[in-house]
Enzyme design. Structure first.
Site, PDB file in Angstrom:
ATOM      1  N   CYS A  57      48.957  34.311  42.572  1.00 54.10           N
ATOM      2  CA  CYS A  57      49.592  33.984  43.850  1.00 54.10           C
ATOM      3  C   CYS A  57      50.793  34.894  44.111  1.00 54.10           C
ATOM      4  CB  CYS A  57      49.945  32.499  43.917  1.00 54.10           C
ATOM      5  SG  CYS A  57      50.240  31.954  45.619  1.00 54.10           S
ATOM      6  N   HIS A  81      45.064  29.714  42.682  1.00 53.54           N
ATOM      7  CA  HIS A  81      45.789  29.167  41.517  1.00 53.54           C
ATOM      8  C   HIS A  81      44.804  28.654  40.465  1.00 53.54           C
ATOM      9  CE1 HIS A  81      50.099  29.245  42.531  1.00 53.54           C
ATOM     10  NE2 HIS A  81      49.688  29.175  43.786  1.00 53.54           N
ATOM     11  N   GLU A 130      45.207  28.239  37.357  1.00 53.76           N
ATOM     12  CA  GLU A 130      45.843  27.361  36.356  1.00 53.76           C
ATOM     13  C   GLU A 130      45.787  25.892  36.773  1.00 53.76           C
ATOM     14  OE1 GLU A 130      47.493  28.937  38.600  1.00 53.76           O
ATOM     15  OE2 GLU A 130      49.103  27.607  39.302  1.00 53.76           O
TER      16      GLU A 130
END
Ligand code: MN
Length: 245
Positions: A117, A221, A223
């Site tokens: 990001c 994202h 994660e």
């Protein structure tokens, strides 16, 4: 006694940001990044922001890989030769400067780099590229890329992965769905990089170094997706593997 674990885990530096709470400054980052590095065999190492940018060389000398994280702060447009758009969010030139130094030190040291990001955006700017300061204002027929009140693990829009890219190799698919929490994006891609994923409005959602080096930026994202959508761990697995090699 040294365990096999200690010998084999490459150290992955994870950038953090500063936040003010009760009149104290804290170094902060979502725990998800560390979890994904740990789950894929790396040793997460959080890196605070320093004004002394020379310290980036000391970090790079001790790390095996670098993970540039997301965050609410926009990269200052002055760093890519533009004046601010009215939709620009808060900026943090000290964070920008520190992360540029980390990136340059990591590149000099031959470390693999993954930018997520804002991390992808700062990576593109560090390598000489520029950003859309406001995707909804500057990209024709832009999709929604920053839904409010949407959970971080909810898949939101699709991206098309470029054949031959590392990401295409990881997912083995041309089309995947991702989450989306950004209002900026890559405009001019840095020299030496090629786009690896596009949203249907043409926004670059991922890029990679053109040479063999492991330098990847993803606009979504991963994660925050890994717990519910385990395939996104492959991105971290690839970083850790590159750090080990
Ligand atoms: Mn998006």
């Amino acid at each position: 006694m040294e365990t096999e674990n200690q010998v084999q885990r490459p150290v992955i530096g994870i950038s953090t940001f500063n936040t003010l709470l009760n009149e104290r400054t804290y170094s902060k980052i979502s725990h998800y990044y560390a979890q994904c590095i740990r789950r894929t065999g790396g040793l997460p190492f959080l890196i605070p922001i320093h004004r002394d940018t020379g310290l980036a060389l000391d970090y790079a000398a001790r790390l095996d890989g670098l993970l540039l994280t997301g965050g609410a702060e926009d990269v200052s447009p002055l760093f890519y030769g533009e004046e601010p758009h009215p939709s620009l969010n808060n900026i943090s030139p000290p964070r920008d400067a520190w992360e540029f130094s980390l990136i340059n030190a990591a590149l000099d040291g031959g470390l693999p780099i993954l930018g997520i990001c804002r991390g992808a955006q700062v990576l593109n700017v560090a390598l000489g590229g520029s950003l859309y300061q406001s995707v909804k204002d500057q990209v024709e027929n832009a999709l929604g890329h920053g839904p409010k009140k949407t959970q971080a693990h909810h898949l939101f829009h699709t991206v098309r992965l470029e054949r031959g890219s590392r990401l295409h190799g990881m997912f083995g698919s041309e089309k995947i769905a991702v989450n989306s929490f950004h209002h900026q994006a890559v405009k001019r891609l840095a020299k030496g990089c090629k786009a690896a994923a596009f949203a249907s409005d043409g926004v670059i959602e991922a890029f990679e170094a053109e040479n063999k080096r492991f330098v990847i930026g993803v606009q979504w994202h991963p994660e925050a997706l890994c717990r519910e959508h385990g395939e996104f761990l492959k991105i971290f697995e690839s970083l850790v593997q590159a750090a080990r090699d």
